[in-house]
Motif scaffolding. Structure first.
Motif, PDB file in Angstrom:
ATOM      1  N   ALA A  62       0.853  -1.188   0.000  1.00 40.91           N
ATOM      2  CA  ALA A  62       0.000   0.000   0.000  1.00 40.91           C
ATOM      3  C   ALA A  62       0.887   1.235   0.000  1.00 40.91           C
ATOM      4  O   ALA A  62       1.834   1.327   0.794  1.00 40.91           O
ATOM      5  N   ALA A  63       0.594   2.173  -0.891  1.00 43.25           N
ATOM      6  CA  ALA A  63       1.279   3.466  -0.931  1.00 43.25           C
ATOM      7  C   ALA A  63       0.376   4.478  -0.241  1.00 43.25           C
ATOM      8  O   ALA A  63      -0.775   4.667  -0.649  1.00 43.25           O
ATOM      9  N   ILE A  64       0.877   5.124   0.803  1.00 44.98           N
ATOM     10  CA  ILE A  64       0.072   6.016   1.637  1.00 44.98           C
ATOM     11  C   ILE A  64       0.527   7.452   1.426  1.00 44.98           C
ATOM     12  O   ILE A  64       1.692   7.789   1.644  1.00 44.98           O
ATOM     13  N   SER A  65      -0.416   8.304   1.040  1.00 46.74           N
ATOM     14  CA  SER A  65      -0.073   9.687   0.705  1.00 46.74           C
ATOM     15  C   SER A  65       0.097  10.567   1.930  1.00 46.74           C
ATOM     16  O   SER A  65       0.960  11.441   1.956  1.00 46.74           O
ATOM     17  N   HIS A  66      -0.741  10.356   2.971  1.00 42.81           N
ATOM     18  CA  HIS A  66      -0.641  11.170   4.182  1.00 42.81           C
ATOM     19  C   HIS A  66      -1.485  10.560   5.288  1.00 42.81           C
ATOM     20  O   HIS A  66      -2.184   9.564   5.072  1.00 42.81           O
ATOM     21  N   LEU A  67      -1.409  11.156   6.476  1.00 49.13           N
ATOM     22  CA  LEU A  67      -1.981  10.544   7.665  1.00 49.13           C
ATOM     23  C   LEU A  67      -3.317  11.126   8.092  1.00 49.13           C
ATOM     24  O   LEU A  67      -3.749  10.874   9.228  1.00 49.13           O
ATOM     25  N   HIS A  68      -4.011  11.863   7.256  1.00 51.84           N
ATOM     26  CA  HIS A  68      -5.399  12.175   7.570  1.00 51.84           C
ATOM     27  C   HIS A  68      -6.198  10.877   7.536  1.00 51.84           C
ATOM     28  O   HIS A  68      -6.000  10.025   6.671  1.00 51.84           O
ATOM     29  N   ALA A  69      -7.138  10.741   8.485  1.00 48.30           N
ATOM     30  CA  ALA A  69      -7.824   9.464   8.689  1.00 48.30           C
ATOM     31  C   ALA A  69      -8.560   8.977   7.453  1.00 48.30           C
ATOM     32  O   ALA A  69      -8.657   7.763   7.219  1.00 48.30           O
ATOM     33  N   ASP A  70      -9.096   9.895   6.641  1.00 49.54           N
ATOM     34  CA  ASP A  70      -9.847   9.457   5.469  1.00 49.54           C
ATOM     35  C   ASP A  70      -8.957   8.825   4.403  1.00 49.54           C
ATOM     36  O   ASP A  70      -9.466   8.295   3.403  1.00 49.54           O
ATOM     37  N   HIS A  71      -7.649   8.821   4.633  1.00 53.00           N
ATOM     38  CA  HIS A  71      -6.715   8.178   3.711  1.00 53.00           C
ATOM     39  C   HIS A  71      -5.953   7.010   4.342  1.00 53.00           C
ATOM     40  O   HIS A  71      -5.338   6.234   3.614  1.00 53.00           O
TER      41      HIS A  71
ATOM     42  N   LYS B 287       3.391  -4.627   3.342  1.00 53.28           N
ATOM     43  CA  LYS B 287       4.343  -3.639   2.844  1.00 53.28           C
ATOM     44  C   LYS B 287       3.674  -2.276   2.736  1.00 53.28           C
ATOM     45  O   LYS B 287       2.575  -2.156   2.194  1.00 53.28           O
ATOM     46  N   LEU B 288       4.359  -1.255   3.278  1.00 48.79           N
ATOM     47  CA  LEU B 288       3.893   0.121   3.188  1.00 48.79           C
ATOM     48  C   LEU B 288       4.936   0.957   2.475  1.00 48.79           C
ATOM     49  O   LEU B 288       6.126   0.912   2.821  1.00 48.79           O
ATOM     50  N   LEU B 289       4.492   1.751   1.508  1.00 43.55           N
ATOM     51  CA  LEU B 289       5.361   2.688   0.798  1.00 43.55           C
ATOM     52  C   LEU B 289       4.970   4.096   1.225  1.00 43.55           C
ATOM     53  O   LEU B 289       3.853   4.545   0.976  1.00 43.55           O
ATOM     54  N   MET B 290       5.907   4.792   1.889  1.00 47.67           N
ATOM     55  CA  MET B 290       5.614   6.124   2.412  1.00 47.67           C
ATOM     56  C   MET B 290       6.889   6.954   2.425  1.00 47.67           C
ATOM     57  O   MET B 290       7.986   6.451   2.690  1.00 47.67           O
ATOM     58  N   HIS B 291       6.726   8.251   2.192  1.00 47.36           N
ATOM     59  CA  HIS B 291       7.845   9.168   2.379  1.00 47.36           C
ATOM     60  C   HIS B 291       8.135   9.278   3.873  1.00 47.36           C
ATOM     61  O   HIS B 291       7.204   9.273   4.695  1.00 47.36           O
ATOM     62  N   PRO B 292       9.405   9.383   4.287  1.00 48.44           N
ATOM     63  CA  PRO B 292       9.723   9.469   5.715  1.00 48.44           C
ATOM     64  C   PRO B 292       9.011  10.605   6.442  1.00 48.44           C
ATOM     65  O   PRO B 292       8.681  10.469   7.632  1.00 48.44           O
TER      66      PRO B 292
END
Length: 255
Positions: A64-73, A93-98
């Motif tokens: 999963a690629a996660i764009s940001h940590l707002h709950a709706d995402h 597996k998570l793909l996220m910018h640090p």
């Protein structure tokens, strides 16, 4: 070479009462990538992929690629992590910018996951769990593409209230662009413009703030609008009069 397949699972904004919130499934061959992960992710997968004619559950998701940590995402990540560990038997597996993942465990997931024993039952004798007990975190980098299976993922910061990244995801010779949440940003649109298909968030005309007003996107060149689909929409958005097509949950788009 095959197709790159997009199945929207959720296309609504945070306050939607009609749709699920932002979540998309991208397929290349037998590999499937989630883009954002809200709750209830398994139900969203079941409904969306069944409607598209290719039923898929979480065990089929490569990452999963996660764009940001707002709950709706991202509020489905607890489900994703527990299911991967307890049912599938491997970390998710998570793909996220640090800059995005930095607060993921302590501020988002730990309260519901750090006391879980190996079986998932809370135990006073169990050592505290950490992110690595549930997830394999793969850092995204603004300076270079990051590979995950057949997918090559580039990221770029957006204009939003918390650290957020847009994505360009390439596989099977095609590229999907995803704006994530952002105020209107011509430089971001330029960055997304080489993609074969662009999914861009939009809010109602005349609104904006942390999101992109529809009228700004409607004023873009026609050739660019033709490769764009709108998402993250308010429930009262007038899709029938939009000059840019809107995404529909459960449709399948061959890119």
């Amino acid at each position: 070479m095959g197709d790159l397949r997009l199945i929207p699972l959720g296309v609504g904004e945070a306050f939607t009462a009609v749709n699920y919130t932002s979540c998309y499934l991208l397929g290349a061959g037998d590999d499937w990538l989630l883009i954002d992960c809200p709750h209830p992710v398994r139900k969203m997968l079941r409904e969306g992929t069944t409607a598209a004619g290719c039923p898929i559950d979480l065990d089929r998701i490569s990452a999963a690629a996660i764009s940001h940590l707002h709950a709706d995402h991202c509020c489905g990540l607890e489900d994703f992590g527990f299911y991967a560990k307890l049912v599938v038997g491997r970390p998710a597996k998570l793909l996220m910018h640090p800059d995005v993942s930095g607060r993921l465990w302590d501020d988002v997931l730990a309260a519901g996951m750090d006391a879980a024993g190996t079986t998932g039952a809370a135990s006073p004798d169990a050592p505290p769990r950490g992110l690595g007990d549930f997830f394999e975190l793969i850092g995204l980098d603004e300076s270079r593409p990051v590979a995950c299976g057949p997918f090559s993922i580039e990221c770029r910061k957006t204009l939003h209230g918390v650290p957020t990244t847009a994505f360009r995801i390439a596989a099977a010779g095609r590229t999907l662009g995803y704006s994530a949440d952002t105020a209107f940003d011509p430089k971001l649109i330029d960055w997304l413009s080489p993609c074969d298909l662009i999914i861009h968030e939009a809010t109602s005309p005349g609104h904006g703030g942390m999101h992109t007003p529809y009228d700004k996107l409607a004023a873009l060149p026609e050739a660019l609008r033709a490769r764009m689909r709108l998402t993250h929409l308010p429930d009262d958005f007038d899709a029938a009069s939009s000059v840019i097509r809107v995404l529909r949950q459960g449709e399948e788009i061959r890119i």
